[in-house]
Design a protein around this motif. Sequence first.
Motif, PDB file in Angstrom:
ATOM      1  N   PHE A   1       9.127  15.108  -8.392  1.00  0.00           N
ATOM      2  CA  PHE A   1       9.074  13.807  -9.062  1.00  0.00           C
ATOM      3  C   PHE A   1      10.353  13.017  -8.800  1.00  0.00           C
ATOM      4  O   PHE A   1      10.306  11.817  -8.489  1.00  0.00           O
ATOM      5  N   ALA A   2      11.492  13.669  -8.925  1.00  0.00           N
ATOM      6  CA  ALA A   2      12.764  12.973  -8.738  1.00  0.00           C
ATOM      7  C   ALA A   2      12.889  12.418  -7.318  1.00  0.00           C
ATOM      8  O   ALA A   2      13.358  11.283  -7.122  1.00  0.00           O
ATOM      9  N   LEU A   3      12.459  13.180  -6.329  1.00  0.00           N
ATOM     10  CA  LEU A   3      12.520  12.713  -4.947  1.00  0.00           C
ATOM     11  C   LEU A   3      11.634  11.491  -4.731  1.00  0.00           C
ATOM     12  O   LEU A   3      12.038  10.514  -4.083  1.00  0.00           O
ATOM     13  N   LEU A   4      10.415  11.540  -5.269  1.00  0.00           N
ATOM     14  CA  LEU A   4       9.484  10.423  -5.078  1.00  0.00           C
ATOM     15  C   LEU A   4       9.906   9.204  -5.886  1.00  0.00           C
ATOM     16  O   LEU A   4       9.769   8.064  -5.416  1.00  0.00           O
ATOM     17  N   ALA A   5      10.422   9.422  -7.093  1.00  0.00           N
ATOM     18  CA  ALA A   5      10.886   8.292  -7.903  1.00  0.00           C
ATOM     19  C   ALA A   5      12.071   7.607  -7.231  1.00  0.00           C
ATOM     20  O   ALA A   5      12.163   6.364  -7.224  1.00  0.00           O
ATOM     21  N   ARG A   6      12.961   8.391  -6.656  1.00  0.00           N
ATOM     22  CA  ARG A   6      14.099   7.803  -5.946  1.00  0.00           C
ATOM     23  C   ARG A   6      13.623   7.049  -4.708  1.00  0.00           C
ATOM     24  O   ARG A   6      14.136   5.965  -4.395  1.00  0.00           O
TER      25      ARG A   6
ATOM     26  N   TYR B   1       8.988   3.999 -10.790  1.00  0.00           N
ATOM     27  CA  TYR B   1       7.887   4.686 -11.458  1.00  0.00           C
ATOM     28  C   TYR B   1       7.550   3.962 -12.757  1.00  0.00           C
ATOM     29  O   TYR B   1       8.440   3.655 -13.552  1.00  0.00           O
ATOM     30  N   GLY B   2       6.263   3.710 -12.958  1.00  0.00           N
ATOM     31  CA  GLY B   2       5.813   2.963 -14.116  1.00  0.00           C
ATOM     32  C   GLY B   2       5.414   1.538 -13.793  1.00  0.00           C
ATOM     33  O   GLY B   2       4.806   0.857 -14.614  1.00  0.00           O
TER      34      GLY B   2
ATOM     35  N   GLY C   1       0.805  -1.208   0.000  1.00  0.00           N
ATOM     36  CA  GLY C   1       0.000   0.000   0.000  1.00  0.00           C
ATOM     37  C   GLY C   1       0.840   1.260   0.000  1.00  0.00           C
ATOM     38  O   GLY C   1       0.499   2.253  -0.643  1.00  0.00           O
ATOM     39  N   ARG C   2       1.964   1.226   0.710  1.00  0.00           N
ATOM     40  CA  ARG C   2       2.842   2.397   0.749  1.00  0.00           C
ATOM     41  C   ARG C   2       3.479   2.629  -0.618  1.00  0.00           C
ATOM     42  O   ARG C   2       3.588   3.771  -1.078  1.00  0.00           O
ATOM     43  N   ILE C   3       3.901   1.566  -1.280  1.00  0.00           N
ATOM     44  CA  ILE C   3       4.467   1.706  -2.623  1.00  0.00           C
ATOM     45  C   ILE C   3       3.431   2.290  -3.571  1.00  0.00           C
ATOM     46  O   ILE C   3       3.736   3.173  -4.382  1.00  0.00           O
ATOM     47  N   ALA C   4       2.183   1.812  -3.475  1.00  0.00           N
ATOM     48  CA  ALA C   4       1.126   2.324  -4.342  1.00  0.00           C
ATOM     49  C   ALA C   4       0.893   3.812  -4.084  1.00  0.00           C
ATOM     50  O   ALA C   4       0.662   4.592  -5.018  1.00  0.00           O
ATOM     51  N   LEU C   5       0.944   4.222  -2.824  1.00  0.00           N
ATOM     52  CA  LEU C   5       0.772   5.635  -2.479  1.00  0.00           C
ATOM     53  C   LEU C   5       1.886   6.479  -3.071  1.00  0.00           C
ATOM     54  O   LEU C   5       1.636   7.511  -3.719  1.00  0.00           O
ATOM     55  N   VAL C   6       3.129   6.072  -2.874  1.00  0.00           N
ATOM     56  CA  VAL C   6       4.267   6.849  -3.378  1.00  0.00           C
ATOM     57  C   VAL C   6       4.240   6.878  -4.902  1.00  0.00           C
ATOM     58  O   VAL C   6       4.548   7.915  -5.523  1.00  0.00           O
ATOM     59  N   HIS C   7       3.855   5.770  -5.529  1.00  0.00           N
ATOM     60  CA  HIS C   7       3.768   5.742  -6.988  1.00  0.00           C
ATOM     61  C   HIS C   7       2.710   6.731  -7.476  1.00  0.00           C
ATOM     62  O   HIS C   7       2.935   7.470  -8.448  1.00  0.00           O
TER      63      HIS C   7
ATOM     64  N   ASP D   1       7.530   5.844   8.469  1.00  0.00           N
ATOM     65  CA  ASP D   1       8.203   6.246   7.225  1.00  0.00           C
ATOM     66  C   ASP D   1       8.482   7.745   7.253  1.00  0.00           C
ATOM     67  O   ASP D   1       7.828   8.535   6.572  1.00  0.00           O
ATOM     68  N   GLU D   2       9.473   8.108   8.041  1.00  0.00           N
ATOM     69  CA  GLU D   2       9.820   9.519   8.172  1.00  0.00           C
ATOM     70  C   GLU D   2      10.399  10.070   6.875  1.00  0.00           C
ATOM     71  O   GLU D   2      10.188  11.246   6.543  1.00  0.00           O
ATOM     72  N   ARG D   3      11.111   9.255   6.113  1.00  0.00           N
ATOM     73  CA  ARG D   3      11.745   9.742   4.883  1.00  0.00           C
ATOM     74  C   ARG D   3      10.705  10.224   3.876  1.00  0.00           C
ATOM     75  O   ARG D   3      10.851  11.310   3.289  1.00  0.00           O
ATOM     76  N   THR D   4       9.673   9.432   3.652  1.00  0.00           N
ATOM     77  CA  THR D   4       8.646   9.868   2.714  1.00  0.00           C
ATOM     78  C   THR D   4       7.868  11.050   3.272  1.00  0.00           C
ATOM     79  O   THR D   4       7.506  11.973   2.534  1.00  0.00           O
ATOM     80  N   ALA D   5       7.611  11.049   4.573  1.00  0.00           N
ATOM     81  CA  ALA D   5       6.884  12.161   5.189  1.00  0.00           C
ATOM     82  C   ALA D   5       7.625  13.478   4.994  1.00  0.00           C
ATOM     83  O   ALA D   5       7.009  14.522   4.732  1.00  0.00           O
TER      84      ALA D   5
END
Length: 266
Positions: free
Chosen positions: A125-130, A139-140, A76-82, A190-194
């Motif tokens: 985008f670059a931050l989230l893709a990384r 991504y994709g 679910g977290r991967i789906a959110l970040v994607h 998940d502090e990094r994504t936050a």
Amino acid sequence: MTGKPSVARAIRAALLTADPYTKAMAVRSLRRDHAAGRLAHVFDVAMPGRPARPARPELLPPNRMPKRGRGGSERGRIALVHSLAHIECVAIDLALDMAGRFGREQDAAFVADWLDVAADEAIHFALLARRLRTLGSEYGALPAHDGLWEAAQKTSGDLAARLAIVPMVLEARGLDITPATAERLRRMGDERTARILDRILADEIRHVRCGTTHFAQLCESRGCDPAALWKSLVEKHFNGALKPPFNDSAREAAGLPRVFYAGIAL
């Protein structure tokens, strides 16, 4: 003739760059060239009806998108970040199209503002893709929807409508939901994504304010009331409903006080 390449051709080239990573780098270079005066304020080519897209992600109608769920699972977290990465990828094109499609009738400051927004979206985008890659995905890898670009197509003939719908409705919605999403990620550990979302929120306040500022200037030139025109344009061009909760403080900071949306929100 100035001998400089036109800003319109540079924007069109970026829009027609399919690979999102290459596009993100091209946009940042485009912004630097414009700020340094290396591009002429000339609009000698039309913008494409659609930007180039990579083969992945598969684009589905919004009603066919799989449900992400609200659980704390890794999937679910991967789906959110994607999903967030896709939003930021499309936001690059929305800002580029704003500058390229409507810059002909505006001054260089208008173009600079939206190229600044595009460059910010490229960083997001670059931050989230990384971050996706560190989570074991990319991504994709998952499907996405094209609803944001559909809004651009519906407003391609009217700058006021584009400003009303894209920054002042769609991006403003991000001001409402991003803090709660960041807090949910923190509860999941998940502090990094936050922290990425914290940065995005701060930038998006400026992006919405860019939209509200240019909308107010346009209304002043037309001699009309900004809140009244905005409401009429939302009713005409936005198919959804404006639903609470609203982040009133962030919206106020972005130049979108409650007087705009209180009368038409659910």
